[in-house]
Design a protein around this motif. Structure first.
Motif: not given
Length: 476
Positions: A45-47, A49, A80, A82, A90, A92, A147
């Motif tokens: 969940g890196l920004p 990606s 999604r 949450n 990430k 979610y 994951c």
């Protein structure tokens, strides 16, 4: 007080799909790798990606839906969900909410009370979470290899009314998934696990009670024990004037009890919305028919064949077809025998007893079991010898005829050969003989057992019984 109540159960079964890559990236799904070695920016969940949906995940989910009689959606989407997930970086989960891939299916199960049909509300696809390891002295270790491993979640209708029915449903579902080849369903590895939603109500009432959810049960016996404990707990709470709280509970294997974890959320609490990074899933009719054609004969088809061809009961046929490997084994052993009914008896009484788990393969060659069935049916050996030989062949392969010859285990059925042992038993057991003459028929079984022992374990019980009855009658 338990007899005044009934349980109402719905199951959510999570099944990891047997794909090589994860659902939204190319990372491996192999089980047992070193922690955090099968991760990438997407599943972490890196920004920046972006996920890309694995086509095989959709196809496997559709096959599972077709195999359980579901309607397949031509249009669906990813959403999604949450929530604070410490095991999903990430925070979610990508799942499906209002437009799942599959709806309105069913499974037919067999119980001691007969056949039951359990409805399936939906099957949807989603990503799995990572794994947390809580340290005894404090702190938690996170392994994110899991994951993004693809899951299908199979949600049943609240049609289940007992622990036995719940076990039968999960066994049947596992069988169907194994037959289709979409999952390995290894419960000990967590690739098939079950959440139990349970409420209670007075018998005759129609309204549902407040439900609790028991999470991540990964063995048939744990599913049954959790249900039985939670049923009793809820009934005792209501009878003592308390109320049931909607909550998530965990089952403790050591104590056999359930314990509260947190209050249970409703769908609104998850703030579902369509995932903006993933396009809708659109299926053509040709795609669905191609996947339907790829599904092999399923357990119910084999079950009906076994009932018609071998004269099995519905319950016996259900048990044999619950595992594709077992059904294949039975057919191979039955083909090698002139007495397939005896093959079934040996499987249920001896072979299954030696398996330590449903995943363990049968260690005896099918042709060997077929030969033992013939020898037993033809009364050339007796049941005790068959039991010993099954255990021997489980440990090491061998020719049954040679093993019997070497051990001098052939059953003696000749009356003249058995008559001395019968006479010796009657001479040594005058009290048992007198009991039989007075009408105590159970004394005959005692005399048969003693005569078999006198014959070195080789006497035919049927012939011995005839001789005993003849001599006991003649001497009256």
């Amino acid at each position: 007080m338990l007899k005044d109540y009934e349980m109402v159960i719905g199951l959510e079964v999570h099944c990891e799909l047997k794909t090589r890559a994860k659902i939204f990236c190319g990372c491996s799904t192999a089980f047992g790798a070193e922690p955090n070695t099968q991760c990438c920016p997407v599943c972490m969940g890196l920004p920046g990606s972006l996920p890309v949906l694995n086509r095989q995940v959709v196809e496997y989910a559709v096959m599972a839906g077709l195999a359980t009689g579901c309607e397949i959606a031509r249009y669906s989407k990813m959403d999604r969900k949450n929530y604070f997930y410490p095991d999903l970086p990430k925070a979610y989960q990508i799942s499906q909410y209002d437009l799942p891939l599959c709806r309105n299916g069913y499974l037919d199960i067999e119980t001691e009370a007969g056949s039951r049909r359990i409805g399936i509300t939906r099957i949807h696809i989603e990503e799995d979470a990572g794994k947390l390891l809580h340290l005894e002295g404090g702190g938690t270790l996170c392994d994110y290899n899991r994951c993004g491993v693809p899951l299908i979640e199979i949600v049943s209708e609240p049609d289940i009314r007992s622990a036995e029915e719940a076990k039968a449903y999960v066994r049947k579902l596992r069988a169907v998934l194994l037959y289709t080849g979409v999952s390995d369903c290894r419960m000990q590895e967590g690739s098939l696990r079950c959440d139990v939603n349970l409420s209670v109500r007075k018998k005759g009432e129609r309204a549902f009670g407040t439900r609790t959810e028991m999470k991540n049960l990964n063995a048939f016996q744990f599913i049954a024990k959790a249900i039985e404990y939670e049923f009793r707990r809820q009934v005792e709470t209501l009878e003592s004037g308390g109320r049931i709280v909607q909550e998530t509970r965990r089952f403790d294997q050591a104590s056999g009890k359930t314990f509260s974890m947190r209050s249970k959320e409703n769908a609104d609490d998850y703030r579902y919305f369509p995932d903006p990074d993933l396009p809708p899933i659109v299926l053509e009719e040709a795609d669905i028919e191609r996947l339907r054609a790829a599904i092999p004969p399923l357990p119910d088809q084999r079950k009906q064949e076994y009932i018609a061809r071998y004269g099995l009961t519905a319950r016996e046929a259900e048990q044999l077809t619950a595992d594709r490997a077992v059904a294949d084994y039975f057919e191979a052993a039955a083909a090698a025998s002139a007495h397939p009914r005896q093959v079934v008896n040996l499987l249920f009484t001896e072979v299954f007893r030696l398996r330590t788990s449903d995943e363990e393969p049968i260690a005896i060659a099918p042709a060997r079991l077929g030969r033992l069935a013939d020898l037993l049916a033809e009364e050339r050996i007796h049941a005790g010898t068959a039991k010993k030989l099954v255990a021997r062949l489980w440990e090491k392969d061998g020719d049954p005829d040679r093993l019997i010859e070497e051990g001098r285990l052939w059953q003696i059925s000749d009356e003249a050969s058995l008559l001395p042992a019968v006479r010796k038993t009657l001479d040594a057991q005058p009290a048992a003989a007198a009991d039989y003459r007075r009408g105590k028929t159970q004394a005959l079984q005692q005399l048969i057992g003693l005569t078999i022992r006198e014959s070195g374990g080789q006497g035919n019980p049927r012939v011995i019984a005839v001789l005993l009855q003849r001599l006991l009658t003649e001497s009256e």
